[in-house]
Design a protein around this motif. Structure first.
Motif, mmCIF file in Angstrom:
data_model
loop_
_atom_site.group_PDB
_atom_site.id
_atom_site.type_symbol
_atom_site.label_atom_id
_atom_site.label_comp_id
_atom_site.label_asym_id
_atom_site.label_seq_id
_atom_site.Cartn_x
_atom_site.Cartn_y
_atom_site.Cartn_z
ATOM 1 N N GLN A 186 14.510 -7.681 0.732
ATOM 2 C CA GLN A 186 14.592 -7.106 1.938
ATOM 3 C C GLN A 186 15.864 -6.406 2.221
ATOM 4 N N PRO A 195 3.090 6.076 0.416
ATOM 5 C CA PRO A 195 1.781 5.306 0.797
ATOM 6 C C PRO A 195 0.865 5.927 0.949
ATOM 7 N N ASP A 196 0.838 7.134 1.778
ATOM 8 C CA ASP A 196 -0.506 7.785 2.092
ATOM 9 C C ASP A 196 -0.723 8.726 0.861
ATOM 10 N N ARG A 201 -6.109 2.266 -5.402
ATOM 11 C CA ARG A 201 -5.455 0.747 -5.084
ATOM 12 C C ARG A 201 -4.641 0.108 -5.993
ATOM 13 N N ASP A 204 -0.823 0.535 -5.614
ATOM 14 C CA ASP A 204 -0.224 0.109 -4.474
ATOM 15 C C ASP A 204 0.602 -1.292 -4.728
ATOM 16 N N TYR A 205 1.561 -0.892 -5.712
ATOM 17 C CA TYR A 205 2.442 -2.561 -6.098
ATOM 18 C C TYR A 205 3.210 -2.795 -5.170
ATOM 19 N N LEU A 206 3.719 -2.042 -4.370
ATOM 20 C CA LEU A 206 4.828 -2.649 -3.393
ATOM 21 C C LEU A 206 4.169 -3.445 -2.192
ATOM 22 N N SER A 207 2.915 -3.139 -1.852
ATOM 23 C CA SER A 207 2.389 -3.928 -0.883
ATOM 24 C C SER A 207 1.840 -5.380 -1.330
ATOM 25 N N ASP A 208 1.605 -5.357 -2.525
ATOM 26 C CA ASP A 208 1.626 -6.869 -3.277
ATOM 27 C C ASP A 208 2.673 -7.675 -3.203
ATOM 28 N N GLY A 210 4.682 -7.157 -0.437
ATOM 29 C CA GLY A 210 5.204 -7.410 0.625
ATOM 30 C C GLY A 210 6.372 -6.397 1.162
ATOM 31 N N ALA A 212 6.884 -3.185 2.722
ATOM 32 C CA ALA A 212 6.166 -2.161 3.614
ATOM 33 C C ALA A 212 6.756 -0.755 3.421
ATOM 34 N N ARG A 213 8.298 -0.710 3.696
ATOM 35 C CA ARG A 213 9.006 0.362 3.676
ATOM 36 C C ARG A 213 9.440 0.753 2.585
#
Length: 298
Positions: A186, A195-196, A201, A204-208, A210, A212-213
């Motif tokens: 963090q 992201p967009d 799917r 989308d490594y970073l979402s896994d 946690g 977000a930014r």
């Protein structure tokens, strides 16, 4: 790190013979030269691979781990070399491959070059695009994808799994707070996809994780890796790309690791095309071998 298949080949001989003299006889190399090569490999890997004694060279735990990976690479490379001539002999004309840019930059060039070496009349085109290819519109003869499509008249073949880890440059790590666990992430600048503009799917490594930014974002893997190499921040990278990034190393490998897969996608009508089928066979074997080889060096 600065290791290559030749280093691993010599390592295998020493590990199997448990001595420099025995391995030197097999390889027709002077034991002193072989010893220097093993020292260089240990320095590149930053690990002690052997316990040296009057009785010979015994593998450490790190050596045992490398032995398993090196033997897997050896098997894959032998299989690929054995398969390529029979699968590709006499290919000609043009074949276009679509692929996400990670595969297109770090795997396909050397795999396709090996196929081209055996087929001088063959023209190979690699189209690297951060999106799904439409084979029905004949944008490419075949495509590599990170997920298996479920619609359309397509033939889907899984090529191989591959691994990804967090990476950062030594310069970035030296200039910023230590990263010992997930909470520390963090406090660090993250490099990743816009992201967009993530078209699959599976990317989308970073979402896994946690996260977000994404302060430094691009739809291109190459741009992300160059940001990381220049000390811009930390990010997720394919293990097979790490050997091409001097000064960059994996971090938190015991806490974070992702596995994804490559699939070869072809139009159903092309199954009856022996030329494309032979090329697909060679491409698949080559990609499997190259992923194993590079991951062993990561």
């Amino acid at each position: 790190m600065d290791a290559n298949w030749d280093d691993l080949r010599l390592f295998l001989a020493v590990a199997r013979e448990q001595s420099l003299s025995g391995a030197g006889k097999l390889l027709r190399l002077d034991p002193a030269t072989l010893g220097r090569r093993m020292q260089r490999l240990e320095a590149a890997l930053q690990a002690t691979l052997f316990v040296k004694s009057p009785q010979g060279y015994a593998l450490t735990d790190a050596g045992q781990s490398l032995l398993a990976r090196a033997e897997a690479v050896e098997r894959a490379m032998r299989s690929a070399v054995a398969d390529l001539p029979a699968a590709t002999a006499g290919l000609s004309g043009q074949i276009r491959i679509g692929a996400p840019d990670g595969c297109a930059n770090y795997l396909l060039p050397q795999v396709c070059a090996a196929i081209s070496d055996q087929n001088p009349d063959l023209d190979v085109q690699i189209v690297a695009l951060p999106r799904v290819f439409n084979l029905s519109r004949r944008e490419a003869d075949m495509a590599v994808a990170v997920s298996a499509p479920t619609a359309g008249r397509l033939v889907v073949q899984k090529i191989t799994d591959y691994k990804l880890h967090l990476v950062a440059s030594e310069a970035y790590l030296a200039a910023h707070p230590p990263i010992d666990d997930m909470q520390d992430l963090q406090r660090h600048r993250v490099v990743g996809y816009i992201p967009d503009m993530i078209f699959d799917r599976e990317l989308d490594y970073l979402s896994d994780l946690g996260l977000a930014r994404v302060p430094l974002a691009s739809n291109s893997v190459s741009v992300q890796i160059n940001w990381i190499r220049q000390g811009g921040g930390i990010g997720i990278a394919h293990d097979f790309s790490v050997p091409a990034m001097p000064g960059v190393r994996r971090i938190l490998t015991d806490k974070i690791g992702l596995t994804r897969s490559f699939y070869l996608i072809r139009h159903a009508d092309d199954q009856r095309n022996p030329r494309l089928s032979r090329f697909a066979q060679a491409l698949t074997a080559g990609l499997r071998a190259e992923v194993l080889r590079l991951e062993a060096l990561a």
